[in-house]
Design an enzyme around this catalytic site. Sequence first.
Site, PDB file in Angstrom:
ATOM      1  N   THR A  13     -18.271  28.749 -42.923  1.00  0.00           N
ATOM      2  CA  THR A  13     -18.693  30.105 -42.584  1.00  0.00           C
ATOM      3  C   THR A  13     -20.209  30.265 -42.542  1.00  0.00           C
ATOM      4  O   THR A  13     -20.742  30.970 -41.686  1.00  0.00           O
ATOM      5  CB  THR A  13     -18.126  31.092 -43.639  1.00  0.00           C
ATOM      6  OG1 THR A  13     -16.707  30.973 -43.598  1.00  0.00           O
ATOM      7  CG2 THR A  13     -18.512  32.517 -43.358  1.00  0.00           C
ATOM      8  N   ASP A  57     -14.301  23.468 -40.019  1.00  0.00           N
ATOM      9  CA  ASP A  57     -13.855  24.373 -41.075  1.00  0.00           C
ATOM     10  C   ASP A  57     -13.473  23.440 -42.212  1.00  0.00           C
ATOM     11  O   ASP A  57     -12.808  22.422 -41.995  1.00  0.00           O
ATOM     12  CB  ASP A  57     -12.628  25.143 -40.560  1.00  0.00           C
ATOM     13  CG  ASP A  57     -12.142  26.175 -41.563  1.00  0.00           C
ATOM     14  OD1 ASP A  57     -11.852  25.790 -42.711  1.00  0.00           O
ATOM     15  OD2 ASP A  57     -12.044  27.350 -41.205  1.00  0.00           O
ATOM     16  N   SER A  58     -13.876  23.750 -43.425  1.00  0.00           N
ATOM     17  CA  SER A  58     -13.667  22.770 -44.499  1.00  0.00           C
ATOM     18  C   SER A  58     -12.198  22.577 -44.841  1.00  0.00           C
ATOM     19  O   SER A  58     -11.848  21.652 -45.565  1.00  0.00           O
ATOM     20  CB  SER A  58     -14.481  23.135 -45.744  1.00  0.00           C
ATOM     21  OG  SER A  58     -13.850  24.126 -46.500  1.00  0.00           O
ATOM     22  N   SER A  59     -11.326  23.407 -44.316  1.00  0.00           N
ATOM     23  CA  SER A  59      -9.884  23.163 -44.526  1.00  0.00           C
ATOM     24  C   SER A  59      -9.466  21.873 -43.825  1.00  0.00           C
ATOM     25  O   SER A  59      -8.407  21.320 -44.112  1.00  0.00           O
ATOM     26  CB  SER A  59      -9.061  24.322 -43.971  1.00  0.00           C
ATOM     27  OG  SER A  59      -9.627  25.524 -44.379  1.00  0.00           O
ATOM     28  N   THR A  89     -16.373  26.886 -47.955  1.00  0.00           N
ATOM     29  CA  THR A  89     -16.059  27.080 -49.380  1.00  0.00           C
ATOM     30  C   THR A  89     -14.665  26.582 -49.756  1.00  0.00           C
ATOM     31  O   THR A  89     -14.415  26.264 -50.908  1.00  0.00           O
ATOM     32  CB  THR A  89     -16.162  28.577 -49.768  1.00  0.00           C
ATOM     33  OG1 THR A  89     -15.272  29.330 -48.936  1.00  0.00           O
ATOM     34  CG2 THR A  89     -17.581  29.091 -49.625  1.00  0.00           C
ATOM     35  N   ASP A  90     -13.759  26.537 -48.768  1.00  0.00           N
ATOM     36  CA  ASP A  90     -12.362  26.270 -49.121  1.00  0.00           C
ATOM     37  C   ASP A  90     -12.163  24.946 -49.861  1.00  0.00           C
ATOM     38  O   ASP A  90     -11.373  24.875 -50.799  1.00  0.00           O
ATOM     39  CB  ASP A  90     -11.480  26.301 -47.858  1.00  0.00           C
ATOM     40  CG  ASP A  90     -11.287  27.728 -47.350  1.00  0.00           C
ATOM     41  OD1 ASP A  90     -11.538  28.669 -48.128  1.00  0.00           O
ATOM     42  OD2 ASP A  90     -10.897  27.899 -46.174  1.00  0.00           O
ATOM     43  N   GLN A 279      -2.476  23.876 -65.561  1.00  0.00           N
ATOM     44  CA  GLN A 279      -2.538  24.912 -64.512  1.00  0.00           C
ATOM     45  C   GLN A 279      -3.517  26.017 -64.900  1.00  0.00           C
ATOM     46  O   GLN A 279      -3.911  26.821 -64.059  1.00  0.00           O
ATOM     47  CB  GLN A 279      -1.155  25.549 -64.322  1.00  0.00           C
ATOM     48  CG  GLN A 279      -0.131  24.625 -63.732  1.00  0.00           C
ATOM     49  CD  GLN A 279       1.254  25.252 -63.628  1.00  0.00           C
ATOM     50  OE1 GLN A 279       1.424  26.465 -63.738  1.00  0.00           O
ATOM     51  NE2 GLN A 279       2.250  24.416 -63.406  1.00  0.00           N
TER      52      GLN A 279
END
Length: 341
Positions: A13, A57-59, A89-90, A279
């Site tokens: 982004t 996109d970092s995905s 950021t992802d 978790q």
Amino acid sequence: MRSSILLIYTGGTIGMKEESERSGLVPFDFSGIINEVPELSRFACKIDSYTFDPLIDSSDVEPGLWQKLAILIKEKYDLYDGFVILHGTDTMAYSASALSFMLENLAKPVIFTGSQLPIGRTRTDGRENLVSAIEIASAKDKKGRARVPEVAIYFNSQLFRGNRSTKVNSVAFDAFRSPNCLPLAEAGIDIKYNTSVIRRPEPDAPFSIHTDLDTRVSILKIHPGITPQVVRNILCGPETRAVIIETYGSGNAISKDWFVSIVHEAVSKDNKIIINVTQCLSGEVNMNLYATGKALANEGVISGGDMTTEAALGKLFFLMGKTSDNNAVKQALQTNLRGEI
Ligand code: ASP
């Protein structure tokens, strides 16, 4: 002498701009970064930029990007005082974790940053993140050494150790935390460095990179209602060399016989590497507390301590890439290599 920084743009982004109403957000040409962020021209350091092609996109990040980053940093290591990596950021916490293991005896800052709003937007958080990340990457102490010779993430006024970080918010500006480790620095009027937390490389040890990664890792998140079939597929899958089990609380899983016997099969029969992380956002695994955790320890499951899932994944890729001996990997997993435990 003026410090010099290499600004590496991978996508995400932060580097987006609205060219026209029709095109929506598109990556902008980074050679024009000074026009977008005029503050950069006021720095007393030289800033060069390197743009990845294609921008992603970092995905879509894959270990291949980490290898390219490690090689680029190695090639340019002697030419720059620090590196700033602009990244979506992802998966930033995954990339920063992996790089922290791939870069050995790092004596220069490698600072990841990005933003929640594109740099071309009026209310962007990208400008402050970028400017402060560059300031941190070029900061030296009285002895002329880099103040932060670590892989770190700068976001919303805080600098976190990369392999301790995790993305905790998809909309707020404070998108990252390192719940089990104090920030390495905090930016207010001045940037305050937390020198007692910042790690330093072994004196005189040469910088090197490790680009062999073995990615045969699965992640199993325990949840009520999980079935033996699902657990067996993940733990005993023939293509899987290691499994990160995300357990409840302090490392507790299901105490039923079927679960313990699948773990037994994976560890004793196939000698798979199984590591237990919690978790919970903070705290750590202690498999000696409850019977449900003890059963895993008895089967040879390794405690991940207070490691994040992102750090455990990067560490496994790195350690498994170095050796085919699973017992050696199990041993090394329990050693604190880069401040990740
Ligand atoms: N999807 C984007 C990415 O990770 C989000 C961001 O940059 O914040 O590349």
